[in-house]
Design an enzyme around this catalytic site. Structure first.
Site: not given
Length: 731
Positions: A601, A676, A708
């Site tokens: 991320s 995602d 995600h």
């Protein structure tokens, strides 16, 4: 992007030692990826199902009959832990041949329980389900709605007589005595109007999903209305059938249109809906709404789009007027929290704020005049637990001992008689009983796995969980404690880090290094706690030195340290990670030509910048679900730190890995889930295109229909096998 801060918790917390007893470990058992991602070999136990009851002297917990294995909800005494009453069991949770799950979502009067059946996720933070109410006196079960559609955010009214919920983007409530279902709003429509719930970006960035709030007397409901008609849709392809489908949802990207928010109050008696005056500005945020102790007074927090001005409003239902009582400004941005607490006298309230450089507790009168700053010092209050108004004491968690630790304190409302009530060095968190006479302390440290105790003012009453087995397993596998270190960069900044040394470490051997980075605003990875990301230990057993450094922009060292990355996300964080790699390269036990970095991320963003802007330092990198251009990310998170692309184009462009693709030299693995909804697959697609256009070789992996977190089924094992192979082959 609170989820970017939280993702490291998904990966695992970390435990540390400043002075381990030994750096050479004899391995009795070899860690496998199956141990970590399939067999749960290193699982630690938590204490779940606890809920303090109104009397403050008892709690409910989930019990399991050792013979029948049937579970039940029992009331236990805090004082001796004995069961005083069994409230209901799984055998009571059968409705029309449907076996409902057990739960502890009690009404305020503790006479009813709300049960969610067939709960399913919508986004990462929201769910829908069929809700039922169990009457504890009669054991009768009633559906919240007779309709065949699932409901969202079902919530008891404070008096327990009604349940509010959302269906088809409209607000409803059910009168439990009559069974009547009342529809409050009628204009809800998918991807256009949301009543009583939040849109995608509010869920992610302001961390709440249910957006309706019962007044203390149960006679009114305040609720949000989101008009997202002008917000642009994002489309994700779902590869689930012969013909893939497109899932479309409203997602405001940086600089684009947001939902228009309005706040309303519905009065049950006359079915009248009032509109709260929140000002004429439409392009703004309402990050919090909360009733005061007065059922006629609603507090509303109003924030400008730049998120550097926060106003506290009080709306009076009787006069239909709004008064601004407090305004806070910041040269950078203001973080939102849930610490606003109205005292029972309805003449005072508490907030936490970092406007003096560190997050502290402040007491105001109801008109917004400052009474006192309760806590002070060059340290952070990290959680406000609440106030015992009978004694005048409030309870909080802070970093006063060290930014790497958390301790629990009490202090009176005058700011005197501060006392540390957690006595062990490490990470402490607390859950207090309703009257604050008891608390459950969850403690861990470098040598202690989560150690959970029940306490009162005199100390420990009993141990609830010591995780002895977990510690024994870690010892059997030769898990080494993390070692703290710190160093000063060439720019004079002191940075904290930890390292995990390879098994059978020898000072005269040069080891390859894999650095782990998250690095996002306000986050922290270097913290004194027990639990591990055991993939790091797996790599350490295979001869790798694992290192993590908290760069500038991370949290719990004051506002200036955290906010110095403003308008330049990625710039100073990358400089610090490159400096950390260079510092490591100077150590006698590090092979400076074999230093890699990885992250997920925000950490994936950092790894992408490191392998491009730091191409002469890093040999390899793995980026999982990275942001690759902040123009692709959501409005609230991105603009909080960067303002809009229209205002700050250079900040966006100069720190985009896409614009540094031609600098890549080392080996690079790019990973993303195609579904995602948070950091869109678009980020990796566009970075791939830039690398291809620059004729740079790289590896990539995509996980179909994964979000995600990229997990579920065999996914985690496959993912970490791929990453492990990459590390072994390229570093």
């Amino acid at each position: 992007m609170n989820k970017l801060i939280l993702i490291f918790f998904l990966l695992g917390n970390y435990a540390f030692a400043q002075t381990p007893e030994k750096t050479t470990l004899e391995i009795s058992k070899k860690i496998t990826l199956e141990d970590i991602y399939k067999n749960n070999t290193f699982r630690t136990n938590a204490v779940s199902g606890f809920r303090s009851m109104n009397d403050g002297k008892s709690y409910v917990s989930i019990e399991t009959n050792p013979v029948s294995k049937e579970r039940s909800i029992a009331r236990r005494n805090y004082s001796d832990g004995k069961i005083s009453e069994e409230l209901f069991s799984e055998s009571d949770l059968v409705y029309n041949d449907i076996k409902l799950p057990i739960g502890t979502d009690f009404s305020s009067d503790e006479k009813k329980v709300l049960i969610a059946y067939q709960s399913e996720p919508i986004y990462r933070h929201s769910t829908k389900a069929f809700y039922y109410v169990l009457d504890l006196q009669t054991k009768k079960i009633s559906p919240v709605s007779d309709k065949k559609e699932k409901q969202m955010y079902a919530t008891f009214s404070p008096d327990g007589s009604k349940v509010g919920f959302i269906r088809d983007n409209n607000l409803f409530y059910t009168d439990l005595s009559s069974g009547e279902e009342v529809q409050v709003t009628y204009d809800g429509k998918y991807n256009q109007i949301i009543n009583g719930g939040t849109d995608w970006v509010y869920q992610e960035e302001f961390s709440f999903t249910s957006a309706f709030f019962w007044s203390p007397d149960s006679k009114q409901i305040a609720f949000y209305r989101f008009d997202e008609t002008e917000v642009k849709e994002f489309s994700m392809t779902m590869f689930t059938g012969l013909y893939p489908t497109e899932y479309k949802f409203k997602y405001p990207k940086a600089g684009e249109k947001n939902s228009i928010i309005s706040i309303h109050v519905y009065t049950l008696a006359n079915k009248n809906t009032s509109t709260v005056d929140i000002g004429p500005e439409k392009d703004q945020y309402i990050p919090r709404v909360k009733w005061t102790q007065d059922s006629n007074i609603l507090s509303v927090l109003r924030m400008n789009r730049h998120q550097n001005k926060l106003e506290y409003l009080l709306w009076n239902e009787k006069t239909q007027s709004t008064n601004t009582i407090l305004t806070e400004t910041d040269p950078y941005y203001i973080d939102i929290n849930d610490d606003l607490t109205f005292l029972k006298d309805n003449k005072r309230f508490l907030i936490t704020s970092e406007h003096n450089g560190y997050n502290h507790i402040y007491l105001y009168n109801i008109d917004g005049k400052l009474i006192s700053q309760i806590t002070k010092g060059n340290w952070e209050v990290t959680k406000l637990y609440g106030v015992n108004e009978e004694t005048g004491n409030l309870y909080f968690q802070s970093t006063e001992s060290s930014p790497l630790q958390r301790d629990i304190y009490s202090i009176n409302l005058s700011g005197n008689k501060k006392e540390k009530i957690s006595l062990s060095e490490g990470t402490n968190s607390a859950t207090f009983s309703a009257d604050f006479s008891y608390y459950i302390l969850n403690y861990s440290s470098v040598n202690t796995p989560p150690y959970i105790t029940l306490n009162n003012s005199k100390g420990i009453i009993r141990v609830l969980e010591d995780n002895h087995t977990s510690k024994k397993v870690s010892e059997e596998y030769g898990i080494s404690p993390r070692e703290f270190f710190n160093f000063t960069t060439s720019e004079g900044t002191a940075l904290n880090g930890y390292m995990i040394k390879p098994a059978n470490f020898k000072k005269d051997t040069k080891y390859p290094v894999l650095m782990f980075v998250y690095g996002g605003p306000g986050s922290q990875n270097v913290v004194n706690s027990w639990t591990h990301n055991y993939w790091f230990d797996y790599l350490a057993q295979n001869g790798y030195l694992i290192v993590c450094v908290d760069n500038r922009g991370t949290g719990f060292r004051g506002a200036e340290f955290k906010k110095m990355t403003y308008l330049e996300l990625g710039k100073y964080e990358t400089i610090d990670q490159i400096e950390a790699a260079k510092w490591l390269g100077e150590q006698s036990y590090v092979d400076k030509d074999r230093i890699g970095i990885w992250g997920w991320s925000y950490g994936g963003y950092m790894a992408s910048l490191a392998i491009t802007k730091g191409a002469d330092v890093f040999k390899a990198a793995i980026a999982v679900a990275p942001v690759t251009n902040w123009r692709f990310y959501d409005s609230i998170y991105t603009e909080r730190y960067m303002r809009t692309p229209q205002e700050n184009p250079s900040g966006y462009d100069n720190n985009s890995p896409i614009n540094s693709a031609e600098k890549l030299k080392g080996s690079f693995l790019l990973i993303h889930g195609t579904a995602d909804d948070n950091v869109h697959f678009q980020n990796s697609v566009m970075f791939s295109e830039a690398l291809i256009n620059a004729n740079k070789p790289f590896d990539q992996a995509y996980y179909p229909n994964k979000n995600h977190s990229i997990n579920g089924g065999n996914t985690s094992l496959h993912l970490y096998t791929k990453m492990s192979d990459f590390v072994f082959n390229e570093l």
